[in-house]
Write a protein that holds these residues in place. Structure first.
Motif, short mmCIF file in Angstrom:
data_model
loop_
_atom_site.label_atom_id
_atom_site.label_comp_id
_atom_site.label_asym_id
_atom_site.label_seq_id
_atom_site.Cartn_x
_atom_site.Cartn_y
_atom_site.Cartn_z
N GLU A 79 0.88 -1.12 -0.14
CA GLU A 79 0.03 0.05 -0.07
C GLU A 79 0.84 1.37 -0.27
O GLU A 79 1.93 1.23 0.68
N TRP A 80 0.31 2.22 -0.75
CA TRP A 80 1.17 3.58 -0.57
C TRP A 80 0.80 4.22 0.77
O TRP A 80 -0.15 4.28 1.26
N PRO A 81 2.15 4.48 1.49
CA PRO A 81 1.94 5.22 2.78
C PRO A 81 1.48 6.52 2.52
O PRO A 81 1.58 7.27 1.50
N LYS A 82 0.88 7.24 3.45
CA LYS A 82 0.39 8.45 3.46
C LYS A 82 1.42 9.46 3.63
O LYS A 82 1.43 10.40 3.00
N GLU A 83 2.42 9.26 4.30
CA GLU A 83 3.35 10.05 4.72
C GLU A 83 4.86 9.34 4.63
O GLU A 83 5.16 8.68 5.51
N SER A 84 5.48 9.45 3.39
CA SER A 84 6.65 8.69 3.27
C SER A 84 7.43 9.32 2.03
O SER A 84 6.94 9.65 0.87
#
Length: 369
Positions: A79-84
Motif C-alpha cells: 500500500e502507498w503510505p500516507k507520509e513517506s
C-alpha cells in the motif's frame, strides 16, 4: 577429495582462505576469486557461508557441483503510505544515474582532447568512490538511492559495450540516455540496512522508508527467513501502473526450494514448441501429435479494450480530468493484461514439464517478424 570454491570478489576469497585454511587459486601468479579446499566441503560450509552464500562449487576437473543454495525471487504489492518520501527516493536514483552519465561523458570528451587524461573506470566501485568524494556537495541523502542509480548506469554501459563488440545477444543496444521522470519508471534497490519481513506476514520493512503494508500474505518468504533457511539479498521498490510493488531476491537452501520431483506422463516423448503470432504456442511431439494453445478469450478482449482506451487517451487534453480518467483506465488494463498473460505462460510451461521428457523451444525473434 578436492573442491574449489568460487566467491564473488577476491576479498571474499581471501577471507574464506583465512577461515578454512585453504589455498587461493593463482592465475599468472595473481590471486583469483577461487579457493582450493581439501576434503569434504561440508566441514567448511559454515565458514564459507559466514562470508557469503553467493558462491559456486567445482570439483577437481572443473565441473560444477551443487552448492546447496539457489537464487529465487518474490514480488508483493504494498500500500502507498500516507507520509513517506518514496517519490524522493525514486528521484534520487534518477539523479545519481544522470550524474554518473554526465561524469562518463565528461571523461570521454576530456580523453579525446588529452590522450593522457585518466578517466574513471566504468565500474560500480570506481563510480561510487568518485560519488562519495562529491556527494556532500551535489546531494546529501540516502546512499542506497544513489548506489542503485549508479549500478543501473554501470549495467547500461556494460550492455552497450558488449552489444557494440558483438558479445551480447538480441537487438543492438545504444549508448545510455539521461533518465527523466516521464520515461524512467520509478524504482530504487536496497542492498543493505534494515530489510525484513515481519512475523505478522503482512508487513515489509525497508531502510529509510519504514514499514509498508503488504496486500498479499508474505508467508512464503517469512517462514524461510524465520527458520534461517534463506538469506534476503536485496529488495527493489518500484511503481507500476500507479501501484507500489516490492521485489525481493533470496538465496534459499536447495532442499527446501526444490520443486516436486514428479516424473512426466510421457518421459520418452520429445516435444517442440513453436511460438506463434496468431496463437500463443503450438506444441508438436515426436508422436506427431499437435496441440495449439491459443490466447485466452479474456486476454483477447482485454487487448481490444486496451486498444480503444489508447485511442481515447490520445484524444484527451493532457492533465485534464478526462485525460487522467483515461490514463487510470489504461493502467488498470495494462495490469490486467500482464497478469493474464503471465498466468497463461505459467499454465503452458507447467503442462510441458508434467507431460514431456524433453522440450525444445524455438528461439526465433518474433518481434522482428
Amino acid at each position: 577429495m578436492l573442491v574449489i570454491v568460487a566467491m564473488r570478489t577476491k576479498a571474499q576469497a581471501q577471507r574464506v582462505a583465512e577461515l578454512t585454511g585453504g589455498k587461493l587459486v593463482l592465475k599468472d601468479n595473481q590471486p583469483t576469486c577461487k579457493v582450493s579446499l581439501s576434503g569434504d566441503f561440508e566441514q567448511y560450509r559454515e565458514d564459507v557461508e559466514s562470508v557469503s552464500v553467493l558462491f559456486k562449487l567445482y570439483d577437481k576437473a572443473g565441473k560444477p557441483v551443487p552448492s546447496g543454495w539457489t537464487l529465487t525471487g518474490a514480488t508483493f504489492e504494498v500500500e502507498w503510505p500516507k507520509e513517506s518520501p518514496i517519490n524522493s527516493h525514486f528521484g534520487a536514483r534518477r539523479f545519481a544515474y544522470n550524474w554518473a552519465l554526465v561524469t562518463v561523458k565528461s571523461d570521454m570528451d576530456a580523453k579525446k582532447k588529452d590522450g593522457n587524461y585518466v578517466s574513471t573506470q566504468w565500474t560500480l566501485a570506481a563510480l561510487r568512490k568518485r560519488w562519495n568524494q562529491e556527494k556532500d556537495v551535489v546531494a546529501p541523502n540516502s546512499k542506497e538511492c544513489y548506489a542503485s542509480g549508479i549500478a543501473d548506469l554501470v549495467q547500461a554501459l556494460s550492455n552497450w559495450s558488449q552489444s557494440k563488440k558483438g558479445e551480447r545477444k538480441g537487438k543492438r543496444v545504444g549508448f545510455p540516455k539521461f533518465a527523466s521522470k516521464r520515461r524512467d519508471p520509478g524504482r530504487v534497490r536496497f542492498t543493505t540496512g534494515a530489510m525484513r519481513f515481519e512475523d505478522d506476514r503482512r508487513t515489509i520493512v525497508l531502510p529509510n522508508i519504514g514499514a509498508l503494508g503488504s496486500k498479499e500474505n508474505t508467508r512464503w518468504v517469512q517462514r524461510h527467513l524465520a527458520k534461517n533457511n534463506a538469506r534476503l539479498l536485496n529488495c527493489t521498490l518500484s511503481e507500476r501502473w500507479g501501484r507500489l510493488f516490492i521485489s525481493c531476491q533470496l538465496a534459499i537452501r536447495d532442499k527446501l526450494a526444490s520443486p516436486t520431483n514428479q516424473a512426466p506422463s510421457k518421459p520418452t516423448t520429445r516435444a517442440g514448441v513453436d511460438l506463434g503470432l496468431g496463437s500463443f504456442v503450438t506444441v508438436t511431439d515426436s508422436n506427431e501429435d499437435r496441440i495449439v494453445f491459443s490466447n485466452p478469450a479474456p486476454l483477447r478482449a482485454s487487448m481490444a479494450e486496451l486498444k480503444r482506451t489508447q485511442k481515447q487517451l490520445s484524444r484527451r487534453i493532457p492533465r485534464s480530468h478526462g485525460y487522467e480518467r483515461a490514463k487510470t483506465k489504461l493502467n488498470r488494463l495494462y495490469r490486467k493484461s500482464t497478469s493474464m498473460r503471465r498466468e497463461n505462460v505459467h499454465q503452458v510451461t507447467r503442462y510441458l514439464m508434467d507431460t514431456y521428457g524433453e522440450v525444445k523451444i524455438e528461439d526465433l525473434n518474433i518481434a522482428a517478424c
